[in-house]
Design a protein around this motif. Structure first.
Motif, mmCIF file in Angstrom:
data_model
loop_
_atom_site.group_PDB
_atom_site.id
_atom_site.type_symbol
_atom_site.label_atom_id
_atom_site.label_comp_id
_atom_site.label_asym_id
_atom_site.label_seq_id
_atom_site.Cartn_x
_atom_site.Cartn_y
_atom_site.Cartn_z
ATOM 1 N N GLU A 88 40.715 39.741 51.032
ATOM 2 C CA GLU A 88 42.160 39.832 50.829
ATOM 3 C C GLU A 88 42.732 41.188 51.219
ATOM 4 O OE1 GLU A 88 43.786 38.518 47.132
ATOM 5 O OE2 GLU A 88 42.442 36.798 46.988
ATOM 6 N N LEU A 89 41.968 42.266 50.986
ATOM 7 C CA LEU A 89 42.519 43.614 51.127
ATOM 8 C C LEU A 89 41.741 44.500 52.086
ATOM 9 C CD1 LEU A 89 43.316 44.102 47.344
ATOM 10 C CD2 LEU A 89 44.999 43.786 49.174
ATOM 11 N N GLY A 90 40.679 43.983 52.693
ATOM 12 C CA GLY A 90 39.897 44.775 53.633
ATOM 13 C C GLY A 90 39.200 45.956 52.991
ATOM 14 N N LEU A 91 38.917 45.849 51.696
ATOM 15 C CA LEU A 91 38.305 46.954 50.957
ATOM 16 C C LEU A 91 36.824 46.697 50.722
ATOM 17 C CD1 LEU A 91 41.070 47.564 48.269
ATOM 18 C CD2 LEU A 91 40.526 49.038 50.229
ATOM 19 N N SER A 92 36.024 47.733 50.940
ATOM 20 C CA SER A 92 34.600 47.676 50.625
ATOM 21 C C SER A 92 34.377 48.474 49.349
ATOM 22 C CB SER A 92 33.801 48.284 51.782
ATOM 23 O OG SER A 92 32.437 48.317 51.445
ATOM 24 N N VAL A 93 33.742 47.857 48.359
ATOM 25 C CA VAL A 93 33.509 48.547 47.088
ATOM 26 C C VAL A 93 32.018 48.641 46.813
ATOM 27 C CG1 VAL A 93 35.739 47.953 46.088
ATOM 28 C CG2 VAL A 93 33.831 46.397 45.775
ATOM 29 N N ALA A 94 31.607 49.802 46.332
ATOM 30 C CA ALA A 94 30.198 50.013 46.004
ATOM 31 C C ALA A 94 29.833 49.337 44.698
ATOM 32 C CB ALA A 94 29.901 51.505 45.923
ATOM 33 N N ARG A 95 30.818 49.280 43.770
ATOM 34 C CA ARG A 95 30.556 48.624 42.493
ATOM 35 C C ARG A 95 31.869 48.198 41.862
ATOM 36 N NH1 ARG A 95 29.510 53.668 38.315
ATOM 37 N NH2 ARG A 95 31.120 52.864 36.951
ATOM 38 N N VAL A 96 31.777 47.234 40.992
ATOM 39 C CA VAL A 96 32.911 46.817 40.182
ATOM 40 C C VAL A 96 32.463 46.855 38.723
ATOM 41 C CG1 VAL A 96 34.044 45.449 41.972
ATOM 42 C CG2 VAL A 96 32.357 44.371 40.496
ATOM 43 N N ASP A 97 33.369 47.270 37.860
ATOM 44 C CA ASP A 97 33.057 47.422 36.439
ATOM 45 C C ASP A 97 33.780 46.354 35.625
ATOM 46 O OD1 ASP A 97 31.604 49.827 36.912
ATOM 47 O OD2 ASP A 97 33.494 50.944 36.975
ATOM 48 N N LEU A 98 33.043 45.702 34.741
ATOM 49 C CA LEU A 98 33.616 44.721 33.829
ATOM 50 C C LEU A 98 34.396 45.458 32.741
ATOM 51 C CD1 LEU A 98 33.830 41.800 32.764
ATOM 52 C CD2 LEU A 98 31.644 42.195 31.577
ATOM 53 N N ILE A 99 35.662 45.083 32.561
ATOM 54 C CA ILE A 99 36.506 45.761 31.580
ATOM 55 C C ILE A 99 36.916 44.824 30.441
ATOM 56 C CG2 ILE A 99 38.652 47.070 31.247
ATOM 57 C CD1 ILE A 99 36.556 48.551 32.943
ATOM 58 N N LEU A 100 37.445 43.656 30.757
ATOM 59 C CA LEU A 100 37.848 42.666 29.736
ATOM 60 C C LEU A 100 37.053 41.390 29.966
ATOM 61 C CD1 LEU A 100 41.767 43.077 29.880
ATOM 62 C CD2 LEU A 100 40.182 44.149 28.251
ATOM 63 N N PRO A 101 35.931 41.214 29.273
ATOM 64 C CA PRO A 101 35.038 40.091 29.581
ATOM 65 C C PRO A 101 35.557 38.718 29.170
ATOM 66 C CG PRO A 101 34.161 41.391 27.762
ATOM 67 C CD PRO A 101 35.354 42.128 28.275
ATOM 68 N N ARG A 102 36.474 38.639 28.224
ATOM 69 C CA ARG A 102 36.861 37.333 27.679
ATOM 70 C C ARG A 102 38.335 36.992 27.879
ATOM 71 N NH1 ARG A 102 33.314 33.418 25.328
ATOM 72 N NH2 ARG A 102 31.322 34.447 25.189
ATOM 73 N N PHE A 103 39.015 37.679 28.794
ATOM 74 C CA PHE A 103 40.431 37.385 28.986
ATOM 75 C C PHE A 103 40.604 35.940 29.459
ATOM 76 C CE2 PHE A 103 44.242 36.980 31.563
ATOM 77 C CZ PHE A 103 45.199 37.454 30.683
ATOM 78 N N ALA A 104 41.598 35.262 28.911
ATOM 79 C CA ALA A 104 41.949 33.905 29.321
ATOM 80 C C ALA A 104 43.457 33.741 29.179
ATOM 81 C CB ALA A 104 41.231 32.873 28.465
ATOM 82 N N TYR A 105 44.039 32.863 29.966
ATOM 83 C CA TYR A 105 45.473 32.638 29.873
ATOM 84 C C TYR A 105 45.824 31.259 30.416
ATOM 85 C CZ TYR A 105 46.083 33.126 34.872
ATOM 86 O OH TYR A 105 46.011 32.916 36.221
ATOM 87 N N ARG A 106 47.018 30.834 30.047
ATOM 88 C CA ARG A 106 47.619 29.619 30.597
ATOM 89 C C ARG A 106 49.081 29.948 30.862
ATOM 90 N NH1 ARG A 106 50.483 24.993 29.386
ATOM 91 N NH2 ARG A 106 49.693 23.077 30.373
ATOM 92 N N ALA A 107 49.560 29.653 32.054
ATOM 93 C CA ALA A 107 50.947 29.936 32.411
ATOM 94 C C ALA A 107 51.488 28.776 33.232
ATOM 95 C CB ALA A 107 51.036 31.238 33.212
ATOM 96 N N VAL A 108 52.789 28.511 33.071
ATOM 97 C CA VAL A 108 53.423 27.379 33.737
ATOM 98 C C VAL A 108 54.572 27.891 34.612
ATOM 99 C CG1 VAL A 108 54.544 25.133 33.426
ATOM 100 C CG2 VAL A 108 52.885 25.935 31.732
ATOM 101 N N MET A 109 54.557 27.503 35.883
ATOM 102 C CA MET A 109 55.640 27.851 36.795
ATOM 103 C C MET A 109 56.865 26.968 36.525
ATOM 104 S SD MET A 109 53.526 28.306 40.383
ATOM 105 C CE MET A 109 55.035 28.402 41.351
ATOM 106 N N ASP A 110 58.012 27.384 37.055
ATOM 107 C CA ASP A 110 59.238 26.608 36.879
ATOM 108 C C ASP A 110 59.106 25.184 37.410
ATOM 109 O OD1 ASP A 110 60.428 28.813 35.720
ATOM 110 O OD2 ASP A 110 61.494 29.428 37.539
#
Length: 194
Positions: A88-110
């Motif tokens: 998506e962004l053309g970015l190469s990352v050496a590592r990613v860090d887990l910050i919020l392990p249990r986030f969940a959501y439900r959202a409804v568009m118009d």
């Protein structure tokens, strides 16, 4: 020739219960499925924000966090984050860090389209500028985290619904996003522990 991307369906406890084609899961009856959100920062603690492409099924044209996506079946979430940041962004990352392990959501568009995701949140730090893929991203901008968080918390910034729910949780971790504590992979939902 490419096949349709599959997403991992999960139950309320975060256990994998099957897969479904990505194209079929975003509608008025969207089942709970596994996803991720990522926040990309530079060395100064600025966050990379992206505007979703105008032809996206969910929240087209909305400003949001750096990158979101879905892991493929049996794909580790950290690998999925790195794959999508590259695509998506053309970015190469050496590592990613887990910050919020249990986030969940439900959202409804118009229009009645629903997002319903179990969506762990990750952080990545980069030293390069993004090269947005127009199939996914309309535009990007860097913003100081403090300014961004305050804008979201005050309601002054119009942002995607998942980002609006994530930012208060991230802000509670401290003012410096580069110093946020890394969560344990053991805290991830079972379906995300591959």
């Amino acid at each position: 020739m490419t096949t349709d991307e599959l997403v991992v369906l999960v139950d309320g406890e975060g256990n994998a219960i099957g897969t479904a084609p990505k194209k079929s899961v975003h509608g008025p009856e969207t089942p709970l499925h596994l996803a991720f959100s990522s926040y990309v920062f530079d060395a100064e603690g600025r966050v990379l924000l992206s505007r979703r492409a105008s032809h996206k099924t969910t929240w087209p044209g909305a400003w949001t966090n750096s990158c979101c996506g879905h892991p493929m079946p049996s794909e580790p979430l950290t690998s999925a984050v790195a794959r999508r940041l590259s695509y998506e962004l053309g970015l190469s990352v050496a590592r990613v860090d887990l910050i919020l392990p249990r986030f969940a959501y439900r959202a409804v568009m118009d229009n009645g389209t629903v997002e319903h995701e179990l969506c762990p949140v990750y952080r990545a730090v980069v030293a390069a500028d993004a090269v947005p893929n127009p199939d996914e991203v309309g535009e990007v901008t860097w913003m100081p985290w403090k300014e961004f968080a305050e804008g979201v918390l005050s309601g002054e910034l119009d942002i995607s619904p998942w980002c609006r729910e994530q930012v208060p949780q991230l802000a509670r971790l401290g003012p410096d996003p580069l110093a946020w504590p890394i969560a344990s992979p053991a805290d991830l939902p079972p379906a995300a522990r591959s």
